[in-house]
Design a protein around this motif. Structure first.
Motif, short mmCIF file in Angstrom:
data_model
loop_
_atom_site.label_atom_id
_atom_site.label_comp_id
_atom_site.label_asym_id
_atom_site.label_seq_id
_atom_site.Cartn_x
_atom_site.Cartn_y
_atom_site.Cartn_z
N GLY A 166 0.79 -1.23 0.00
CA GLY A 166 0.00 0.00 0.00
C GLY A 166 0.81 1.28 0.00
O GLY A 166 0.24 2.37 -0.08
N ALA A 167 2.14 1.16 0.08
CA ALA A 167 2.98 2.36 0.07
C ALA A 167 2.89 3.05 -1.28
O ALA A 167 3.07 2.43 -2.34
N VAL A 168 2.62 4.34 -1.26
CA VAL A 168 2.55 5.15 -2.47
C VAL A 168 3.85 5.95 -2.56
O VAL A 168 4.14 6.78 -1.70
N VAL A 169 4.62 5.68 -3.61
CA VAL A 169 5.95 6.26 -3.74
C VAL A 169 6.03 7.09 -5.02
O VAL A 169 5.59 6.64 -6.09
N PRO A 170 6.58 8.30 -4.95
CA PRO A 170 6.70 9.12 -6.16
C PRO A 170 7.55 8.45 -7.25
O PRO A 170 8.57 7.82 -6.96
N VAL A 171 7.09 8.58 -8.47
CA VAL A 171 7.83 8.12 -9.65
C VAL A 171 8.45 9.30 -10.38
O VAL A 171 9.55 9.21 -10.91
N ALA A 172 7.74 10.41 -10.43
CA ALA A 172 8.23 11.59 -11.15
C ALA A 172 7.93 12.84 -10.35
O ALA A 172 6.88 12.94 -9.72
N TRP A 173 8.87 13.79 -10.39
CA TRP A 173 8.66 15.04 -9.67
C TRP A 173 9.44 16.18 -10.30
O TRP A 173 10.36 15.96 -11.10
N THR A 174 9.05 17.37 -9.92
CA THR A 174 9.84 18.57 -10.20
C THR A 174 10.14 19.26 -8.88
O THR A 174 9.49 19.01 -7.87
N ARG A 175 11.11 20.14 -8.90
CA ARG A 175 11.47 20.91 -7.71
C ARG A 175 12.38 22.05 -8.16
O ARG A 175 12.86 22.08 -9.29
N MET A 176 12.58 22.98 -7.27
CA MET A 176 13.59 24.01 -7.47
C MET A 176 14.78 23.70 -6.57
O MET A 176 14.61 23.20 -5.45
N HIS A 177 15.97 23.99 -7.07
CA HIS A 177 17.18 23.93 -6.24
C HIS A 177 17.88 25.26 -6.44
O HIS A 177 18.53 25.48 -7.46
N GLY A 178 17.70 26.15 -5.50
CA GLY A 178 18.13 27.51 -5.74
C GLY A 178 17.32 28.10 -6.87
O GLY A 178 16.09 28.06 -6.87
N PHE A 183 14.10 18.16 -12.67
CA PHE A 183 13.11 17.15 -13.04
C PHE A 183 13.72 15.77 -12.88
O PHE A 183 14.88 15.56 -13.24
N TYR A 184 12.92 14.83 -12.36
CA TYR A 184 13.40 13.45 -12.21
C TYR A 184 12.23 12.49 -12.37
O TYR A 184 11.11 12.77 -11.97
N HIS A 185 12.52 11.32 -12.98
CA HIS A 185 11.60 10.18 -12.87
C HIS A 185 12.41 8.90 -12.74
O HIS A 185 13.57 8.83 -13.16
N SER A 186 11.80 7.89 -12.13
CA SER A 186 12.53 6.69 -11.74
C SER A 186 12.46 5.57 -12.75
O SER A 186 12.96 4.46 -12.49
N LEU A 187 11.88 5.78 -13.91
CA LEU A 187 11.82 4.77 -14.96
C LEU A 187 13.11 4.79 -15.77
O LEU A 187 13.91 5.72 -15.66
N GLY A 188 13.32 3.77 -16.59
CA GLY A 188 14.47 3.79 -17.47
C GLY A 188 15.60 2.85 -17.08
O GLY A 188 16.77 3.17 -17.29
N HIS A 189 15.26 1.68 -16.52
CA HIS A 189 16.30 0.70 -16.23
C HIS A 189 16.97 0.24 -17.52
O HIS A 189 18.18 0.03 -17.57
N ALA A 190 16.18 0.09 -18.56
CA ALA A 190 16.68 -0.31 -19.88
C ALA A 190 16.14 0.65 -20.92
O ALA A 190 15.10 1.29 -20.72
N LEU A 191 16.84 0.73 -22.04
CA LEU A 191 16.39 1.62 -23.11
C LEU A 191 14.99 1.27 -23.59
O LEU A 191 14.25 2.16 -24.03
N VAL A 199 6.39 7.44 -21.21
CA VAL A 199 7.73 7.59 -20.63
C VAL A 199 8.59 8.49 -21.51
O VAL A 199 9.26 9.42 -21.03
N GLU A 200 8.57 8.25 -22.81
CA GLU A 200 9.36 9.09 -23.72
C GLU A 200 8.87 10.54 -23.68
O GLU A 200 9.67 11.47 -23.57
N THR A 201 7.56 10.72 -23.75
CA THR A 201 7.02 12.08 -23.76
C THR A 201 7.36 12.81 -22.47
O THR A 201 7.80 13.97 -22.49
N MET A 202 7.15 12.15 -21.32
CA MET A 202 7.44 12.77 -20.04
C MET A 202 8.93 13.12 -19.92
O MET A 202 9.28 14.18 -19.40
N THR A 203 9.79 12.25 -20.43
CA THR A 203 11.23 12.50 -20.34
C THR A 203 11.63 13.71 -21.18
O THR A 203 12.33 14.61 -20.70
N VAL A 204 11.19 13.74 -22.42
CA VAL A 204 11.57 14.85 -23.30
C VAL A 204 11.00 16.16 -22.78
O VAL A 204 11.69 17.19 -22.72
N ARG A 205 9.75 16.14 -22.36
CA ARG A 205 9.16 17.36 -21.80
C ARG A 205 9.90 17.79 -20.53
O ARG A 205 10.07 18.99 -20.28
N GLY A 206 10.33 16.82 -19.73
CA GLY A 206 11.07 17.15 -18.51
C GLY A 206 12.40 17.80 -18.81
O GLY A 206 12.82 18.74 -18.11
#
Length: 214
Positions: A166-178, A183-191, A199-206
């Motif tokens: 039941g644990a809900v864990v973030p896969v993708a997020w944005t944030r400011m650092h200074g 932008f980060y997402h946790s997918l992409g173990h393999a091409l 996944v491709e759209t989210m990555t390119v947009r990110g």
């Protein structure tokens, strides 16, 4: 012309060379001038003077002064965008790097397995009009910063670690650092993970969002 720097290397299991090519191709298709570095010693104050830094370096160690170059660039406004272990499991001993990314991989119970991803914000430029999807890849259990703006999550079923059912864990997020967008997402173990349209759209947009190209 916007400029991007890809830093790739570390554990070969995440195919840093192949992902360097993938990132480079898509950035160039969107009008970027791209430099790729596979040696951390080649990082210089000049090399990080770009619109976007893309780290894809799983585990490994980074000299403190080289990490500082990246982090100072982001603090001053350079964007940072990365995926999977290339950014979320990079330089495990460098907690300041993890602070910048906004999270750290800790486990993937069951290794490669089917699971679903749910979008939590479909009004963001990165995720607009994207629909929830299923994947078969590593399901990252991550420790994350509470200030992250979460774009997508996954829910663990507890099959391989019953105590996290039941644990809900973030896969993708944005944030400011200074002043820098992250932008980060946790997918992409393999091409092949990138073949999933969302996944491709989210990555390119990110990548573009972090570089402030919208």
């Amino acid at each position: 012309m916007p400029k991007a720097l890809i830093i790739y290397g570390g554990w070969d299991g995440h195919n840093p060379t192949g992902f360097n090519t993938w990132f480079k191709d898509r950035l160039e298709q969107n009008g970027f001038e791209v430099q790729s570095l596979d040696n951390l010693e080649d990082l210089t104050p000049e090399s990080v003077q770009v619109d976007l830094i893309v780290p894809h370096w799983t585990m490994g160690k980074i000299p403190g002064e080289k990490s500082n170059l990246i982090r100072e660039a982001v603090l001053n406004g350079t964007g940072l965008a990365g995926i999977h272990g290339g950014a979320g499991d990079a330089f495990r001993e460098d907690t300041e790097f993890q602070f910048m990314v906004g999270g750290q991989f800790v486990s993937h119970p069951g290794n490669i397995r089917p699971y679903s991803v749910q979008f939590r914000d479909q009004n963001h430029p990165i995720t607009q009009d994207l629909t929830d999807f299923d994947v078969v890849t590593e399901q990252y259990y991550m420790h994350v910063d509470p200030i992250n703006h979460v774009l997508a999550t996954t829910t663990f079923d507890g099959q391989y670690a019953p105590w996290i059912e039941g644990a809900v864990v973030p896969v993708a997020w944005t944030r400011m650092h200074g002043k820098g967008r992250v932008f980060y997402h946790s997918l992409g173990h393999a091409l092949t993970d990138m073949d999933t349209p969302q996944v491709e759209t989210m990555t390119v947009r990110g990548l573009l969002w972090a570089a402030r190209i919208e």
